[in-house]
Design a protein around this motif. Structure first.
Motif, PDB file in Angstrom:
ATOM      1  N   GLN A 125       0.902  -1.259   0.125  1.00  0.00           N
ATOM      2  CA  GLN A 125       0.005   0.044  -0.249  1.00  0.00           C
ATOM      3  C   GLN A 125       0.752   1.326   0.169  1.00  0.00           C
ATOM      4  O   GLN A 125       0.403   2.268   0.129  1.00  0.00           O
ATOM      5  CB  GLN A 125      -1.104  -0.055   1.220  1.00  0.00           C
ATOM      6  CG  GLN A 125      -1.708  -0.997   1.638  1.00  0.00           C
ATOM      7  CD  GLN A 125      -2.709  -0.720   0.575  1.00  0.00           C
ATOM      8  OE1 GLN A 125      -2.974  -0.854  -0.470  1.00  0.00           O
ATOM      9  NE2 GLN A 125      -4.157  -0.699   0.288  1.00  0.00           N
ATOM     10  N   LYS A 126       1.455   1.006  -0.680  1.00  0.00           N
ATOM     11  CA  LYS A 126       2.388   2.542  -0.394  1.00  0.00           C
ATOM     12  C   LYS A 126       3.825   2.976   0.838  1.00  0.00           C
ATOM     13  O   LYS A 126       4.069   4.079   0.734  1.00  0.00           O
ATOM     14  CB  LYS A 126       2.473   3.273  -1.474  1.00  0.00           C
ATOM     15  CG  LYS A 126       1.921   2.477  -2.831  1.00  0.00           C
ATOM     16  CD  LYS A 126       1.051   3.651  -3.911  1.00  0.00           C
ATOM     17  CE  LYS A 126       0.196   4.822  -3.167  1.00  0.00           C
ATOM     18  NZ  LYS A 126      -0.179   5.321  -4.655  1.00  0.00           N
ATOM     19  N   ASN A 127       3.044   2.423   2.363  1.00  0.00           N
ATOM     20  CA  ASN A 127       3.651   2.554   2.692  1.00  0.00           C
ATOM     21  C   ASN A 127       5.573   2.151   2.846  1.00  0.00           C
ATOM     22  O   ASN A 127       5.566   0.981   2.832  1.00  0.00           O
ATOM     23  CB  ASN A 127       3.118   1.892   4.128  1.00  0.00           C
ATOM     24  CG  ASN A 127       1.928   2.321   4.204  1.00  0.00           C
ATOM     25  OD1 ASN A 127       1.239   3.658   4.064  1.00  0.00           O
ATOM     26  ND2 ASN A 127       1.327   0.880   4.237  1.00  0.00           N
ATOM     27  N   LEU A 128       6.146   3.365   3.668  1.00  0.00           N
ATOM     28  CA  LEU A 128       8.060   2.933   3.939  1.00  0.00           C
ATOM     29  C   LEU A 128       8.109   2.281   5.238  1.00  0.00           C
ATOM     30  O   LEU A 128       7.340   2.943   6.351  1.00  0.00           O
ATOM     31  CB  LEU A 128       8.533   4.741   3.865  1.00  0.00           C
ATOM     32  CG  LEU A 128      10.180   4.726   3.592  1.00  0.00           C
ATOM     33  CD1 LEU A 128      10.397   3.751   2.199  1.00  0.00           C
ATOM     34  CD2 LEU A 128      10.636   5.940   3.491  1.00  0.00           C
ATOM     35  N   ARG A 129       8.276   1.375   4.994  1.00  0.00           N
ATOM     36  CA  ARG A 129       7.868   0.823   6.770  1.00  0.00           C
ATOM     37  C   ARG A 129       9.297   0.507   6.735  1.00  0.00           C
ATOM     38  O   ARG A 129       9.817   0.039   8.004  1.00  0.00           O
ATOM     39  CB  ARG A 129       8.083  -0.805   5.999  1.00  0.00           C
ATOM     40  CG  ARG A 129       6.182  -1.246   5.317  1.00  0.00           C
ATOM     41  CD  ARG A 129       4.781  -0.409   6.450  1.00  0.00           C
ATOM     42  NE  ARG A 129       5.598  -2.175   7.491  1.00  0.00           N
ATOM     43  CZ  ARG A 129       4.193  -2.279   7.270  1.00  0.00           C
ATOM     44  NH1 ARG A 129       3.441  -2.710   6.135  1.00  0.00           N
ATOM     45  NH2 ARG A 129       4.113  -3.963   8.649  1.00  0.00           N
ATOM     46  N   GLU A 130      10.591   0.256   6.373  1.00  0.00           N
ATOM     47  CA  GLU A 130      12.089   0.254   7.073  1.00  0.00           C
ATOM     48  C   GLU A 130      13.088   1.425   6.268  1.00  0.00           C
ATOM     49  O   GLU A 130      12.881   1.015   5.085  1.00  0.00           O
ATOM     50  CB  GLU A 130      12.474  -1.033   6.961  1.00  0.00           C
ATOM     51  CG  GLU A 130      11.880  -1.766   8.465  1.00  0.00           C
ATOM     52  CD  GLU A 130      12.229  -3.629   7.938  1.00  0.00           C
ATOM     53  OE1 GLU A 130      13.432  -3.458   8.021  1.00  0.00           O
ATOM     54  OE2 GLU A 130      11.540  -4.513   8.922  1.00  0.00           O
ATOM     55  N   THR A 131      14.179   1.879   6.978  1.00  0.00           N
ATOM     56  CA  THR A 131      14.743   2.568   5.749  1.00  0.00           C
ATOM     57  C   THR A 131      16.036   2.879   7.042  1.00  0.00           C
ATOM     58  O   THR A 131      16.116   2.166   7.580  1.00  0.00           O
ATOM     59  CB  THR A 131      13.944   4.610   5.534  1.00  0.00           C
ATOM     60  OG1 THR A 131      13.943   4.821   7.086  1.00  0.00           O
ATOM     61  CG2 THR A 131      12.801   4.256   4.384  1.00  0.00           C
ATOM     62  N   GLN A 132      17.311   2.552   6.202  1.00  0.00           N
ATOM     63  CA  GLN A 132      18.676   2.979   6.688  1.00  0.00           C
ATOM     64  C   GLN A 132      19.129   4.387   5.408  1.00  0.00           C
ATOM     65  O   GLN A 132      19.679   4.128   3.964  1.00  0.00           O
ATOM     66  CB  GLN A 132      19.942   1.643   6.200  1.00  0.00           C
ATOM     67  CG  GLN A 132      19.313   1.559   7.479  1.00  0.00           C
ATOM     68  CD  GLN A 132      20.506  -0.785   7.218  1.00  0.00           C
ATOM     69  OE1 GLN A 132      21.163  -0.224   6.479  1.00  0.00           O
ATOM     70  NE2 GLN A 132      19.517  -1.713   7.812  1.00  0.00           N
TER      71      GLN A 132
ATOM     72  N   GLY B   3       9.056   9.231  -6.901  1.00  0.00           N
ATOM     73  CA  GLY B   3       8.935   9.395  -5.785  1.00  0.00           C
ATOM     74  C   GLY B   3       7.997  10.514  -5.296  1.00  0.00           C
ATOM     75  O   GLY B   3       6.962  10.230  -4.407  1.00  0.00           O
ATOM     76  N   GLU B   4       8.013  11.778  -5.845  1.00  0.00           N
ATOM     77  CA  GLU B   4       7.499  12.867  -5.565  1.00  0.00           C
ATOM     78  C   GLU B   4       6.807  13.146  -5.861  1.00  0.00           C
ATOM     79  O   GLU B   4       5.631  13.446  -5.403  1.00  0.00           O
ATOM     80  CB  GLU B   4       8.921  14.127  -6.133  1.00  0.00           C
ATOM     81  CG  GLU B   4       9.051  15.528  -4.980  1.00  0.00           C
ATOM     82  CD  GLU B   4       9.250  15.098  -4.163  1.00  0.00           C
ATOM     83  OE1 GLU B   4       8.535  15.369  -2.894  1.00  0.00           O
ATOM     84  OE2 GLU B   4      10.841  14.679  -3.446  1.00  0.00           O
ATOM     85  N   PHE B   5       6.421  12.507  -7.293  1.00  0.00           N
ATOM     86  CA  PHE B   5       4.523  12.933  -7.963  1.00  0.00           C
ATOM     87  C   PHE B   5       3.822  11.554  -7.140  1.00  0.00           C
ATOM     88  O   PHE B   5       2.810  12.678  -6.916  1.00  0.00           O
ATOM     89  CB  PHE B   5       5.318  12.120  -9.375  1.00  0.00           C
ATOM     90  CG  PHE B   5       3.908  12.796 -10.044  1.00  0.00           C
ATOM     91  CD1 PHE B   5       3.832  13.714 -10.865  1.00  0.00           C
ATOM     92  CD2 PHE B   5       2.844  11.536 -10.313  1.00  0.00           C
ATOM     93  CE1 PHE B   5       2.665  14.193 -11.949  1.00  0.00           C
ATOM     94  CE2 PHE B   5       2.265  11.694 -11.139  1.00  0.00           C
ATOM     95  CZ  PHE B   5       1.846  13.597 -11.385  1.00  0.00           C
ATOM     96  N   ASN B   6       4.364  10.819  -7.150  1.00  0.00           N
ATOM     97  CA  ASN B   6       3.241   9.930  -6.348  1.00  0.00           C
ATOM     98  C   ASN B   6       3.383  10.104  -4.944  1.00  0.00           C
ATOM     99  O   ASN B   6       1.857   9.814  -3.284  1.00  0.00           O
ATOM    100  CB  ASN B   6       3.490   8.151  -6.416  1.00  0.00           C
ATOM    101  CG  ASN B   6       3.357   7.716  -7.878  1.00  0.00           C
ATOM    102  OD1 ASN B   6       2.317   7.439  -8.605  1.00  0.00           O
ATOM    103  ND2 ASN B   6       4.527   8.557  -8.401  1.00  0.00           N
ATOM    104  N   ALA B   7       3.978  10.541  -3.974  1.00  0.00           N
ATOM    105  CA  ALA B   7       4.351  10.310  -2.452  1.00  0.00           C
ATOM    106  C   ALA B   7       4.936  11.640  -1.971  1.00  0.00           C
ATOM    107  O   ALA B   7       5.046  12.004  -0.297  1.00  0.00           O
ATOM    108  CB  ALA B   7       5.527   9.364  -1.935  1.00  0.00           C
ATOM    109  N   GLY B   8       5.004  13.496  -2.429  1.00  0.00           N
ATOM    110  CA  GLY B   8       5.651  14.401  -2.026  1.00  0.00           C
ATOM    111  C   GLY B   8       5.001  15.669  -2.401  1.00  0.00           C
ATOM    112  O   GLY B   8       3.707  14.812  -1.917  1.00  0.00           O
TER     113      GLY B   8
END
Length: 410
Positions: A109-116, A204-209
């Motif tokens: 569902q496009k949620n950012l779950r984990e990042t480094q 990324g910016e277009f869809n979630a920014g």
């Protein structure tokens, strides 16, 4: 055979191939609409109720779809609602920068779950650098709470010339005859896609920014080099060979500075992170003062050790030399952006990348130059915004591109 096995079966044909496409279409509709009934899917897919019911049952068996219960309505028999299970599958995105990588996982569902972010890494065009990249990706997967089996695909962003449809990179790691995407896929065991870093950041910016209702958008990646992602009518524009967006190589200056592309006079030679770093070192060698060697957050102790990140850090601490040179670069960038506005007449221009983190120091001279050099009737319809996602733009863009390409999502 499960949906995931079917998806990775390159030899599938006939009825089985048609069935996997129908499943992708059903998933696309569910992802875009949140939830739906069997009747909704019948209308969307133009299929019978028994066929759609069977598709939904198979997707539920694969752990992708769940029954959300009865529709809240008055009168008549209430149908069941169905929706996607967000954490049923994940997508891995790797954004490769000059001196680090950013890496992360999004769910269905496009949620950012984990990042480094800012994982140390030196990008160079050799086998050692490629091996290190593979190791860092493996380490992230190993340390993640998500099992490898749930990672459906991997997107890797690199600067320079990338042909996403063939999986070839022509600027980095072009060592073998087979596509780089295929080489990485073999090493990592995950379906892999390559993309130009600026295009992925734009997506990324277009869809979630920062993008709201705009459909025609230019994203400028202002880092060591200059890149651009072009969105036309809500879709990425690639051009004939897949290399559209080489903003930094517009021949705008009459100089003798040789660009990384081998040409002279490119915008990148005087208006980029490379140019800013070169100009800064020249000024310091000529006697200009700076706080850069007195800042405890900066490791550089000699002029030759100064990096772009050091200059940006100095600017954030009111270093006059850094601020003046950033303004100078911003004015030249603004001239280039004015040219783009005159050509594309976009609704929105987004400035991103490391130079954009200086905020008003670069935005104001860019805006001033746009007003000076672009056609007023054209530029008056163009908004200028700073990236909202920052370092996460590339991660999210890489993940969403993989998700959308694997599952036929728009």
């Amino acid at each position: 055979m499960t949906f995931f096995e079917e998806l990775n079966d390159e030899n599938m044909s006939g009825v089985a191939y048609k069935n996997i496409q129908l499943k992708k279409n059903a998933i696309s509709y569910l992802c875009n609409n949140g939830s739906c009934t069997i009747a909704d899917l019948c209308r969307e897919l133009n299929l019978s109720t028994p066929k759609v019911t069977n598709l939904v049952n198979e997707l539920m068996g694969d752990g992708l779809v769940k029954d959300l219960g009865k529709v809240q309505s008055t009168g008549g028999r209430k149908p069941n609602l169905y929706g996607m299970i967000a954490d049923s599958v994940f997508f891995l995105g790797v954004d490769v920068k000059q001196n680090h990588i950013n890496i992360g996982l999004t769910d269905l569902q496009k949620n950012l779950r984990e990042t480094q972010e800012h994982v140390p890494y030196l990008l160079s065009n050799d086998q050692q650098s490629l091996n290190q990249l593979v190791t860092l990706i493996k380490d992230f997967i190993k340390s993640s709470s998500v099992s490898r089996e749930k990672i459906l695909g991997l997107g890797i962003n690199l600067s320079g010339r990338i042909n996403y449809s063939t999986g070839y990179s022509y600027s980095f790691f072009h060592f073998n005859e087979e596509p780089l995407a295929k080489t990485l896929e073999k090493k990592l065991g995950i379906k892999t896609f390559l993309e130009n870093d600026s295009r992925a950041m734009a997506y990324g910016e277009f869809n979630a920014g920062v993008v709201k209702e705009e459909k025609n958008v230019l994203f400028l990646n202002m880092d060591y080099g200059l890149g651009m992602g072009v969105m036309i009518n809500s879709h990425l524009y690639y051009g004939k060979s897949g290399f559209a967006g080489e903003f930094g190589h517009i021949p705008i200056f009459d100089n003798e500075i040789i660009c990384n592309c081998g040409k002279k006079g490119c915008l990148e030679t005087e208006a980029s992170g490379w140019a800013l770093t070169r100009l800064f070192k020249e000024k310091v060698m000529a006697g200009s003062s700076t706080i850069i060697f007195n800042n405890k957050n900066i490791k550089a102790t000699k002029i030759e050790e100064i990096q772009l990140s050091d200059i940006l850090e100095a600017a954030s601490n009111d270093d006059v030399l850094s601020i003046d040179l950033i303004a100078n670069v911003g004015e030249k960038l603004g001239r280039g952006i004015a040219l783009l506005i005159n050509i594309f007449n976009p609704e929105l221009v987004i400035i991103g990348g490391s130079l954009a983190t200086t905020g008003e120091y670069i935005r104001l001279p860019i805006k001033s130059a746009i007003n000076k050099y672009s056609l007023s009737l054209v530029s008056s319809d163009t908004q200028l915004r700073v990236s909202q996602l920052g370092e996460k733009a590339g991660i999210i863009g890489a993940c969403l591109l993989v998700r959308d390409r694997l599952l036929n999502l728009d």
